[in-house]
Design a protein around this motif. Structure first.
Motif, PDB file in Angstrom:
ATOM      1  N   LEU A  58       0.827  -1.203   0.000  1.00  0.00           N
ATOM      2  CA  LEU A  58       0.000   0.000   0.000  1.00  0.00           C
ATOM      3  C   LEU A  58       0.865   1.259   0.000  1.00  0.00           C
ATOM      4  CD1 LEU A  58      -2.844   1.204   0.082  1.00  0.00           C
ATOM      5  CD2 LEU A  58      -2.725   1.132   2.591  1.00  0.00           C
ATOM      6  N   GLY A  59       1.952   1.263   0.778  1.00  0.00           N
ATOM      7  CA  GLY A  59       2.858   2.414   0.809  1.00  0.00           C
ATOM      8  C   GLY A  59       3.456   2.696  -0.556  1.00  0.00           C
ATOM      9  N   LEU A  60       3.810   1.637  -1.275  1.00  0.00           N
ATOM     10  CA  LEU A  60       4.369   1.798  -2.620  1.00  0.00           C
ATOM     11  C   LEU A  60       3.317   2.346  -3.573  1.00  0.00           C
ATOM     12  CD1 LEU A  60       7.177   1.143  -3.928  1.00  0.00           C
ATOM     13  CD2 LEU A  60       6.102  -0.899  -4.864  1.00  0.00           C
ATOM     14  N   LEU A  61       2.084   1.851  -3.456  1.00  0.00           N
ATOM     15  CA  LEU A  61       1.010   2.342  -4.303  1.00  0.00           C
ATOM     16  C   LEU A  61       0.737   3.824  -4.045  1.00  0.00           C
ATOM     17  CD1 LEU A  61      -1.176   1.780  -6.394  1.00  0.00           C
ATOM     18  CD2 LEU A  61      -2.658   0.976  -4.537  1.00  0.00           C
ATOM     19  N   VAL A  62       0.773   4.229  -2.777  1.00  0.00           N
ATOM     20  CA  VAL A  62       0.585   5.644  -2.435  1.00  0.00           C
ATOM     21  C   VAL A  62       1.702   6.488  -3.044  1.00  0.00           C
ATOM     22  CG1 VAL A  62       0.681   7.301  -0.523  1.00  0.00           C
ATOM     23  CG2 VAL A  62      -0.777   5.275  -0.350  1.00  0.00           C
ATOM     24  N   MET A  63       2.929   6.000  -2.959  1.00  0.00           N
ATOM     25  CA  MET A  63       4.051   6.738  -3.539  1.00  0.00           C
ATOM     26  C   MET A  63       3.860   6.937  -5.041  1.00  0.00           C
ATOM     27  SD  MET A  63       7.925   5.742  -4.286  1.00  0.00           S
ATOM     28  CE  MET A  63       7.261   5.239  -5.858  1.00  0.00           C
ATOM     29  N   TYR A  64       3.482   5.858  -5.743  1.00  0.00           N
ATOM     30  CA  TYR A  64       3.288   5.944  -7.187  1.00  0.00           C
ATOM     31  C   TYR A  64       2.054   6.785  -7.551  1.00  0.00           C
ATOM     32  CZ  TYR A  64       6.880   2.581  -8.538  1.00  0.00           C
ATOM     33  OH  TYR A  64       8.074   1.963  -8.787  1.00  0.00           O
ATOM     34  N   SER A  65       1.181   7.038  -6.571  1.00  0.00           N
ATOM     35  CA  SER A  65      -0.031   7.817  -6.821  1.00  0.00           C
ATOM     36  C   SER A  65       0.128   9.282  -6.423  1.00  0.00           C
ATOM     37  CB  SER A  65      -1.215   7.198  -6.064  1.00  0.00           C
ATOM     38  OG  SER A  65      -1.427   5.869  -6.473  1.00  0.00           O
ATOM     39  N   THR A  66       1.352   9.674  -6.093  1.00  0.00           N
ATOM     40  CA  THR A  66       1.648  11.050  -5.687  1.00  0.00           C
ATOM     41  C   THR A  66       2.180  11.836  -6.876  1.00  0.00           C
ATOM     42  OG1 THR A  66       2.190  10.305  -3.446  1.00  0.00           O
ATOM     43  CG2 THR A  66       2.980  12.483  -4.097  1.00  0.00           C
ATOM     44  N   LYS A  67       1.611  13.011  -7.125  1.00  0.00           N
ATOM     45  CA  LYS A  67       2.074  13.844  -8.230  1.00  0.00           C
ATOM     46  C   LYS A  67       3.460  14.398  -7.928  1.00  0.00           C
ATOM     47  CE  LYS A  67      -2.538  15.372  -9.688  1.00  0.00           C
ATOM     48  NZ  LYS A  67      -3.434  16.530  -9.864  1.00  0.00           N
ATOM     49  N   LEU A  68       4.370  14.211  -8.865  1.00  0.00           N
ATOM     50  CA  LEU A  68       5.742  14.688  -8.674  1.00  0.00           C
ATOM     51  C   LEU A  68       5.968  16.072  -9.270  1.00  0.00           C
ATOM     52  CD1 LEU A  68       7.846  11.449  -9.304  1.00  0.00           C
ATOM     53  CD2 LEU A  68       7.464  12.635  -7.142  1.00  0.00           C
ATOM     54  N   ASP A  69       5.119  16.481 -10.201  1.00  0.00           N
ATOM     55  CA  ASP A  69       5.269  17.794 -10.844  1.00  0.00           C
ATOM     56  C   ASP A  69       6.679  18.000 -11.393  1.00  0.00           C
ATOM     57  OD1 ASP A  69       2.625  18.583 -10.288  1.00  0.00           O
ATOM     58  OD2 ASP A  69       3.195  19.165  -8.249  1.00  0.00           O
ATOM     59  N   LEU A  70       7.159  16.984 -12.087  1.00  0.00           N
ATOM     60  CA  LEU A  70       8.479  17.053 -12.722  1.00  0.00           C
ATOM     61  C   LEU A  70       8.292  16.913 -14.227  1.00  0.00           C
ATOM     62  CD1 LEU A  70      10.517  14.747 -10.312  1.00  0.00           C
ATOM     63  CD2 LEU A  70      10.701  17.224 -10.500  1.00  0.00           C
ATOM     64  N   PRO A  71       8.271  18.011 -14.964  1.00  0.00           N
ATOM     65  CA  PRO A  71       8.074  17.924 -16.412  1.00  0.00           C
ATOM     66  C   PRO A  71       9.200  17.147 -17.084  1.00  0.00           C
ATOM     67  CG  PRO A  71       8.747  20.147 -15.756  1.00  0.00           C
ATOM     68  CD  PRO A  71       8.469  19.395 -14.496  1.00  0.00           C
ATOM     69  N   ASP A  72       8.820  16.338 -18.068  1.00  0.00           N
ATOM     70  CA  ASP A  72       9.791  15.546 -18.840  1.00  0.00           C
ATOM     71  C   ASP A  72      10.594  14.600 -17.972  1.00  0.00           C
ATOM     72  OD1 ASP A  72       9.057  16.947 -21.180  1.00  0.00           O
ATOM     73  OD2 ASP A  72      10.427  18.578 -20.639  1.00  0.00           O
ATOM     74  N   SER A  73       9.988  14.119 -16.889  1.00  0.00           N
ATOM     75  CA  SER A  73      10.688  13.198 -16.006  1.00  0.00           C
ATOM     76  C   SER A  73      10.866  11.847 -16.695  1.00  0.00           C
ATOM     77  CB  SER A  73       9.902  12.999 -14.706  1.00  0.00           C
ATOM     78  OG  SER A  73      10.416  11.890 -13.988  1.00  0.00           O
ATOM     79  N   PRO A  74      12.053  11.250 -16.597  1.00  0.00           N
ATOM     80  CA  PRO A  74      12.250   9.911 -17.163  1.00  0.00           C
ATOM     81  C   PRO A  74      11.541   8.838 -16.349  1.00  0.00           C
ATOM     82  CG  PRO A  74      14.241  10.653 -16.040  1.00  0.00           C
ATOM     83  CD  PRO A  74      13.296  11.810 -16.036  1.00  0.00           C
ATOM     84  N   VAL A  75      11.095   9.167 -15.136  1.00  0.00           N
ATOM     85  CA  VAL A  75      10.308   8.235 -14.326  1.00  0.00           C
ATOM     86  C   VAL A  75       8.839   8.623 -14.498  1.00  0.00           C
ATOM     87  CG1 VAL A  75       9.800   7.390 -12.008  1.00  0.00           C
ATOM     88  CG2 VAL A  75      12.159   7.904 -12.664  1.00  0.00           C
TER      89      VAL A  75
END
Length: 340
Positions: free
Chosen positions: A240-257
């Motif tokens: 669940l912690g990993l899913l929450v992390m992946y569901s968080t907006k990073l606001d990094l344009p052109d991010s390779p991730v």
């Protein structure tokens, strides 16, 4: 699909083995293509023109430890297939390395799309995107509801000391790829170690649970969870912690991730957590620790990629920008832990 086999897949040998072990399964010459994605093991779609299957094998030049992955993956999907958890039907496991040069297994081909980015989700629209992501939570609850002993997975891992071992493992991984100063990474690692939560009862843990590791069909249903190579028995809140992390907006344009969190209609992490808590009945009050650990783990993985890039060991676009992402993940980890 090509009649010329992709690297690592001898179609004549595969056909011979299938004919011996599953007579009548294959009806015609085999063609195959490599399916992109996945963490390390190779995945191929194979067809005889009528039916379609998937073959999984270790990467080329595998070491002995990787051979065990095939048995683990085949074992977990075999155990979960009779349950409510959506996994492909296993067809066979082959330990004989003379067939393809490494152990492999075959499973049914499942329909659906692995959504890897917000751009891929955009054509679905907000309502369907929301349904797909909420379905991801519901399916995780189904996985964590499986009784490991009843499913024949009672010895699939060592739940005792699971979080401590995970923290130690990723700390060693960090030490193996240190070649620059990373402000805050040791502070985050130490803080996680000082505040280890008490784990709930152990469940089958996927280990890399996110939207692009499931297949979603045209009705927005999850048809299969894929990539079980990191699965074990352990603390369900790590998924669940990993899913929450992946569901968080990073606001990094052109991010390779790439993440899917910026897609219109994507539920906020707090809603995903609340839904999981309601459906599972688990106490999620310690989730900030698990989410901070997920940020730490991904920071270590990204630093490892950056380290290999500095040594000239990576090929492809985007690797030159991985290094600048690591401090962002560290900062998220520290902030998450402090706010928790």
């Amino acid at each position: 699909m090509s009649s010329s086999p992709p690297p690592g897949l001898d179609l004549e040998r595969l056909r011979g083995h299938l004919d011996r072990e599953r007579p009548g399964l294959v009806d015609g010459p085999l063609r195959a293509r490599l399916i992109e994605g996945g963490r390390s093991n190779l995945t191929y779609a194979v067809t005889d023109g009528v039916a379609q299957w998937v073959v999984r094998r270790p990467p080329l030049g595998h070491v002995l430890a990787t051979a065990h992955d095939m048995k683990r993956e085949h074992r977990v999907i075999s155990a979960l297939h009779p349950t409510a958890v959506p996994v492909p039907r296993p067809v066979l496991l082959c330990d004989d390395e003379s067939v393809l040069g490494a152990p492999f297994y075959v499973m049914e081909f499942m329909p659906g799309t692995p959504y890897r980015s917000a751009e891929q989700l955009a054509p679905l629209g907000p309502e369907r995107t929301r349904a797909a992501v909420l379905g991801l939570v519901d399916t995780l609850v189904e996985l964590h509801a499986v009784d490991p002993a009843a499913a024949g997975l009672g010895d699939f891992g060592r739940p005792e000391g699971f979080l401590d071992r995970q923290l130690c493992r990723w700390g060693k991984q960090l030490d193996a790829s240190r070649n620059r100063e990373l402000a805050g990474i040791d502070e985050l690692h130490a803080a996680l170690g000082r505040s280890l939560p008490v784990s709930p009862a152990a469940t089958v843990v996927h280990g890399d649970y996110r939207l692009d590791n499931v297949l979603i069909d045209g009705d927005d249903r999850i048809t299969a969870i894929l990539d079980w190579e990191m699965s074990t028995l352990g603390d369900p809140l790590t998924d669940l912690g990993l899913l929450v992390m992946y569901s968080t907006k990073l606001d990094l344009p052109d991010s390779p991730v790439s993440t899917t969190a910026a897609a219109a209609g994507h539920p906020a992490p707090a809603e995903l957590v609340a839904r999981y808590a309601e459906l599972s009945g688990r106490d999620v009050s310690a989730l900030p620790w698990y989410t901070a650990f997920a940020w730490f783990k991904l920071a270590v993985i990204l630093e490892g990629i950056h380290y290999r890039y500095t040594l000239g060991q990576t090929v492809g676009a985007g690797f030159d920008r991985i290094g600048e992402l690591v401090p962002v993940f560290i900062e998220h980890g520290l902030t998450t832990l402090q706010e928790g």
